[in-house]
Design a protein around this motif. Sequence first.
Motif, mmCIF file in Angstrom:
data_model
loop_
_atom_site.group_PDB
_atom_site.id
_atom_site.type_symbol
_atom_site.label_atom_id
_atom_site.label_comp_id
_atom_site.label_asym_id
_atom_site.label_seq_id
_atom_site.Cartn_x
_atom_site.Cartn_y
_atom_site.Cartn_z
ATOM 1 N N GLN A 64 0.848 -1.198 0.000
ATOM 2 C CA GLN A 64 0.000 0.000 0.000
ATOM 3 C C GLN A 64 0.874 1.233 0.000
ATOM 4 N N TYR A 83 12.214 -4.954 1.711
ATOM 5 C CA TYR A 83 11.395 -4.015 2.462
ATOM 6 C C TYR A 83 11.754 -4.147 3.938
ATOM 7 N N ASP A 124 7.243 -0.758 11.339
ATOM 8 C CA ASP A 124 6.402 -1.261 12.432
ATOM 9 C C ASP A 124 6.885 -2.643 12.876
ATOM 10 N N ASN A 132 2.251 -10.552 6.420
ATOM 11 C CA ASN A 132 2.323 -9.222 5.805
ATOM 12 C C ASN A 132 3.167 -9.267 4.532
ATOM 13 N N GLY A 160 1.309 -10.997 1.772
ATOM 14 C CA GLY A 160 0.245 -10.089 1.332
ATOM 15 C C GLY A 160 0.749 -9.027 0.362
ATOM 16 N N MET A 161 2.054 -8.802 0.359
ATOM 17 C CA MET A 161 2.647 -7.824 -0.554
ATOM 18 C C MET A 161 3.392 -8.518 -1.697
ATOM 19 N N ARG A 164 10.541 -6.427 10.380
ATOM 20 C CA ARG A 164 10.672 -7.557 9.445
ATOM 21 C C ARG A 164 11.367 -7.080 8.173
#
Length: 220
Positions: free
Chosen positions: A63, A98, A102, A112, A115-116, A211
């Motif tokens: 996002q 990446y 967070d 996560n 999901g990307m 992460r």
Amino acid sequence: MSPMRKSSPGTAAPTKERKRCPWLSFWVILVCALVLKACVIYGCMVTLLMGNPSCEEHKALPQGSAEWHCVMGRDEGKGRVWTCCPLGWEPFQTSCYYFSKDIMNWDNSQRNCTGMGSHLVVINTGAEQDFISNYVKRTVIGIRVENYYIGLSLKKGHWRWVDVTPYNETAVFWIPGEPNNLSVEKCVAVDTSQKDNRNWNNFPCIAPFHRICETAATNI
Ligand SMILES: *[C@@H]1O[C@H](CO)[C@@H](O)[C@H](O)[C@H]1NC(C)=O
Ligand SMILES: *[C@@H]1O[C@H](CO)[C@@H](O)[C@H](O)[C@H]1NC(C)=O
Ligand SMILES: *[C@@H]1O[C@H](CO)[C@@H](O)[C@H](O)[C@H]1NC(C)=O
């Protein structure tokens, strides 16, 4: 990116010659070739930005990363190539990375990443380990411990990477003395309190850490 603005067509050709055979002028052909090349490159960039699957492999961009950024590199055989990563991801060799701001537990970290369109990082080489170690060191502020999960965890008593990569006993970067406490510490993070690149440490998987996600770079 491409030498689009060369000279205007026809200016160099003598008037007489242009009248006789205007379309075979050297300059007209050269400029046409340059314009065509620029159009092909531009078309590919546009389809990349629009998410056309013929130009890119990433199914889901993170996002806020609807854009790409590309660095010029070299590819043996192909010559010059552009290595492209989603905006906010770091290119290194053939992958994009990446580094999250967070923190969350290991399972949610992996979720996560997937999901990307990526996965928690799989470290295959010393060069990759050095890149990651150097990068995370720069993110450490003061004495705060800023660990980063990687895609290694203990499953049924064996260390497993999140992809098909086999766990190679001789290509590991554990802190001396680690891993320990295997009954409760089954997930691995890069421990940024370490000075050198032997910085893998195992933790309870519920510990919330940053992460590192990894996905293949796109070359154009
Ligand atoms: C992953 O985490 C980032 C950063 O918090 C967030 O922006 C993004 O929406 C998350 N993506 C998924 C698929 O969970
Ligand atoms: C394991 O790692 C060592 C050192 O990097 C390498 O020489 C060896 O080929 C690797 N073995 C396998 C099976 O990948
Ligand atoms: C092993 O795990 C337990 C429970 O998390 C913890 O209290 C203990 O300090 C750990 N021991 C070592 C040597 O890390």
